[in-house]
Write an enzyme that holds these catalytic residues in place. Structure first.
Site, PDB file in Angstrom:
ATOM      1  N   SER A 163      41.732  24.890  -0.784  1.00 35.17           N
ATOM      2  CA  SER A 163      42.967  24.110  -0.793  1.00 35.17           C
ATOM      3  C   SER A 163      42.811  22.731  -1.400  1.00 35.17           C
ATOM      4  CB  SER A 163      43.510  23.963   0.627  1.00 35.17           C
ATOM      5  OG  SER A 163      43.911  25.192   1.123  1.00 35.17           O
ATOM      6  N   HIS A 216      43.188  17.999   1.974  1.00 38.08           N
ATOM      7  CA  HIS A 216      44.403  18.209   1.180  1.00 38.08           C
ATOM      8  C   HIS A 216      44.844  16.905   0.524  1.00 38.08           C
ATOM      9  CE1 HIS A 216      45.822  22.010   3.555  1.00 38.08           C
ATOM     10  NE2 HIS A 216      44.596  22.114   3.094  1.00 38.08           N
TER      11      HIS A 216
END
EC number: 3.4.21.105
Length: 377
Positions: free
Chosen positions: A275, A333
């Site tokens: 991610s 993230h």
């Protein structure tokens, strides 16, 4: 995604983590945690932080319950729970020194290698052009021997964009690592090298390897779908070689940001997933094309601009990091997204457009090479 996973020190009920459908992670019971370490588990008969009666002449211990109600012993090939507990360093700031230098060094090597790769690619394209002319002439005078399957594969491969061809290798690497997670005898190695954790003894290599690591099939499928969807756009913007350098660097940088956040807050735990790197790709495309329209896969009717989507994602991850949400590794993230924005805005000019000195040095090495007798040209 780069998400919190598995066992934390001093674990209690609800302190362990495992994949959640939808690409996230959720809290699991102690019994479920052991299933991740290779023990058998039955969803219908799971226990919630309860103890079973100790068998005769055996020291009392927690155990999982199979479908027949019997306790299954831990395999000798799977490390005991105590060996997977991570103990933070008493000097947390020093813990970040090696990851910091690894991040800087790896990023430099990635972009340097990409510049050389692009140089070699340009040379090979010129050579392949003339080789292609010769091959076409030879193919025209001799019968074709390709089977139908091979023709279909070639047709499919040629129909892909440059970006899709590039990420095919990345997807294959993720699939391979996912298969390795299914081998119980490799769990010790996978936890050590394919999950990133600042409290682990191995700090640097997992920052890269965990970028290709997924324990949940849905987790991997969701990440790879997003990467595939943005592959054509990002490669059109950066080119194949620069994209690979950015993707690999993003994985390491996002993990370093995660390390910093974990050390600062004292919330240690393993993370894994692509991610962080994918957030860099998404942020780069949304920054370059803010007016582009995006949609959610299961709700295609609702569309929104790429710029607004990026703002919402950054706001959510910022809130998650500040408030301590544990469903995702929000720091990774956020680090990946900020790196993508920075690279498109400043990094491309600062790094990629200043690669010429390195390329010239490489050209001199390739052209001249070492001379016999030490003479110069």
């Amino acid at each position: 995604m780069a998400l919190y996973s598995w066992v934390q020190r001093g674990w209690r009920c609800g302190q362990t983590w495992a994949p959640l459908l939808g690409g996230g992670y959720r809290e699991l019971s102690a019994t479920q945690a052991r299933q991740l370490l290779g023990r058998r588990f039955n969803l219908l008969l799971q226990q919630k932080c309860g103890f079973r009666k100790a068998p005769r002449k055996v020291e009392p211990r927690r155990s999982d319950t199979g479908s027949s109600g019997e306790a299954y012993k831990r395999s000798a090939l799977i490390p005991p729970l105590e060996e997977t507990v991570f103990y933070p360093s008493p000097y947390p700031v020093r813990t970040l020194l090696k990851p910091f230098f690894f991040t800087v060094g790896f990023t430099g090597c990635a972009f340097g290698s990409a510049a050389i790769w692009q140089y070699e690619s340009l040379k090979s394209r010129v050579q392949s052009y003339f080789d292609g002319i010769k091959a076409d002439w030879l193919d025209s005078i001799r019968p074709q021997k390709e089977g139908n399957l091979r023709k279909e594969i070639n047709k499919w491969w040629n129909s892909l964009s440059d970006g899709q061809r590039t990420v095919t290798g990345i997807i294959a690497a993720n699939a391979l690592v996912f298969c390795l997670w299914r081998v119980p005898s490799l769990h010790r190695t996978m936890i050590r090298y394919f999950t990133s954790n600042p409290a682990s003894k191995v700090l640097c290599s997992p920052m890269l390897l965990s970028t290709f690591s997924h324990f949940s099939l849905f987790h991997m499928a969701a990440n790879m779908y997003v990467l595939w969807s943005f592959s054509t756009s990002i490669v059109n913007i950066l080119g194949q070689e620069q994209f690979v350098a950015v993707y690999l660097s993003a994985g390491v940088i996002s993990n370093f940001v995660s390390y910093v956040c974990k050390v600062a807050t004292g919330r240690y735990g393993p993370s894994l997933g692509a991610s962080g790197a994918i957030m860099t790709v998404l942020a780069a495309v949304c920054t370059k094309i803010p007016e582009g329209r995006l949609a959610i896969i299961f709700l295609p009717v609702f569309t929104f601009t790429a710029g607004n989507a990026l703002k919402a994602i950054i706001a959510m991850d910022t809130a998650g990091m500040i408030l301590g949400w544990k469903f995702f590794d929000h720091a990774a993230h956020l680090g990946g997204a900020l790196f993508g924005i920075w690279y498109i805005t400043y990094g491309h000019e600062l790094i990629w457009k200043n690669r010429e000195p390195l390329v010239k040095i490489w050209h001199e090495i390739r052209t001249n090479g070492p001379k016999k007798g030490g003479g110069s040209k």
